[in-house]
Each structure stands twice: as C-alpha cells, then as structure tokens.
Scaffold this motif. Structure first.
Motif, mmCIF file in Angstrom:
data_model
loop_
_atom_site.group_PDB
_atom_site.id
_atom_site.type_symbol
_atom_site.label_atom_id
_atom_site.label_comp_id
_atom_site.label_asym_id
_atom_site.label_seq_id
_atom_site.Cartn_x
_atom_site.Cartn_y
_atom_site.Cartn_z
ATOM 1 N N CYS A 162 0.835 -1.209 0.000
ATOM 2 C CA CYS A 162 0.000 0.000 0.000
ATOM 3 C C CYS A 162 0.868 1.257 0.000
ATOM 4 N N HIS A 180 -5.931 -4.613 -6.468
ATOM 5 C CA HIS A 180 -5.515 -4.215 -5.120
ATOM 6 C C HIS A 180 -6.582 -4.535 -4.071
ATOM 7 N N LYS A 185 -6.485 -7.482 2.929
ATOM 8 C CA LYS A 185 -5.316 -6.932 3.612
ATOM 9 C C LYS A 185 -5.858 -6.137 4.804
ATOM 10 N N CYS A 188 -5.132 -2.360 5.057
ATOM 11 C CA CYS A 188 -5.233 -1.517 3.858
ATOM 12 C C CYS A 188 -6.316 -0.467 4.064
ATOM 13 N N CYS A 190 -6.345 2.123 1.714
ATOM 14 C CA CYS A 190 -6.128 2.868 0.470
ATOM 15 C C CYS A 190 -7.424 3.452 -0.081
HETATM 16 ZN ZN LIG Z 1 -3.916 -0.805 0.126
#
Ligand SMILES: [Zn+2]
Length: 203
Positions: A162, A180, A185, A188, A190
């Motif tokens: 990330c 992604h 995850k 994460c 993001c």
């Molecule tokens: Zn990420």
C-alpha cells in the motif's frame, strides 16, 4: 500446440475479467422489505434514517427508500445495508434483520468470505471499503475521470504494498487498481483520488 494452449487460456482469462464483480449498485429489495418488517417497523426505519433525506451535498431532498418501496438505485448497496443496520442499533431486532440481509447480499461478491464477514470486524471494514472503491470507480468512469492516484491515507500500519502505491497514478482501466482490492489486507486503508483534468468538471 503449446502456443495454442497458452492462447486458449489467455482468452479464458480475458473472458473472466469481463464478468469480474464491479459492485452492486441497483437492487429491488421491496419484497424483502415488505415481508420482513411490519408497517410500523418500516415507518420507524424510514423516519430514523437521516441520510434518506440528504443528497451527496447534504441537501434534504432525496429519498433512498420509502415505507413501501425499497428499490435501491445508484447506491453502493452492500455498504448501504451495513450502514442502515448500524443506524438501527437501538432496535436490536430490526438491526439484526437488516444485518442478515447485508450478509446475504454480500454473497453476490465472489470473493466474499461469509464466515469472516459475520465474525471479524476488520474483515467487515475492509470488505465495505472494497465495495465503496468499486462504486467510486464506476462514478469516476461516468464523470469521465481518466486517471486516478492511490493514497494509503498516511496509515502507519499500512503494508509495504500500500505504501509503495501511494501517490502513484494509473489509468482508471488498469487492472492493478481492481487487483488491489481483491485480496484481504487487514491494514489496507487505500483510497483512489481522481486526477481532475482541466475543464472536466466545468460545465
Ligand atoms: Zn492498500
């Protein structure tokens, strides 16, 4: 022969990516709505759900659902249902029925781990973020946004993958973007930021 087989598998992959899950944005849940809740319960939910009366700018003029109609249009439906169940948390019975429907609808996403979704808060948060990103991608596309950049949200527990992507730009259609959010995850956070080209939103 080898070449032919390779070609064959490549073409299969292409077909798979066409049917790739891109989010649930329209769904008529009126049958569930009217058969699951009484008139009185539906009235309570309708009055309680404040965002029902707000558009994206916070103007009170739009109703996502009514007491008799639960045909949801142009919403990220999975996050919406989770949000609605949270809104109703003071009414245990109503909240859990909505949450069950949220779990049920989430199975439409082929990567959904139903077991984790009902037991792990981290997984649930990540899964909802995934749905919101898919919804954003759809909206960016409709707005004519061609490029987006990653932001890891300056989250210090973000993994290297990330952090490495943060600040980088990609074309909206590049597979790295959807990839992604395919694998869980936990840390994460993001998000995708639109790269606004000059003149795009001036109309
Ligand atoms: Zn990420």
């Amino acid at each position: 022969m080898k070449k032919f087989i390779l070609k064959f598998f490549n073409s299969m992959n292409t077909e798979n990516s066409i049917v790739e899950f891109t989010g649930l944005h329209n769904m008529d849940l009126t049958d569930w709505w009217t058969s699951t809740f009484t008139d009185q319960e539906r009235s309570i939910i309708y009055q309680k759900f404040y965002p029902n009366f707000c558009d994206m700018l916070g103007n009170r003029n739009r109703s996502i659902f009514t007491e008799n109609n639960f045909a949801i249009e142009d919403e990220a439906i999975i996050p919406f249902m989770e949000n609605l169940s949270t809104y109703m948390r003071n009414h245990d019975d109503i909240a859990s029925k909505i949450f069950l429907k949220f779990l049920d609808i989430s199975k439409n996403d082929p990567i959904c781990d139903s077991e984790l979704l009902s037991t792990s808060k981290d997984y649930k948060n990540w899964f909802i973020l995934r749905q919101l990103i898919l919804y954003n991608i759809k909206n960016f596309n409709q707005l004519g946004v061609k490029r987006v950049s990653f932001s890891d949200g300056n989250y210090e527990n973000a993994i290297d993958e990330c952090k490495g992507l943060s600040g980088k730009q990609f074309g909206l259609g590049e597979s790295i973007i959807v990839e992604h959010w395919k694998k869980y995850k936990p840390t994460c956070r993001c998000v995708l930021l639109p790269e606004i080209e000059e003149g795009l939103l001036v109309d």
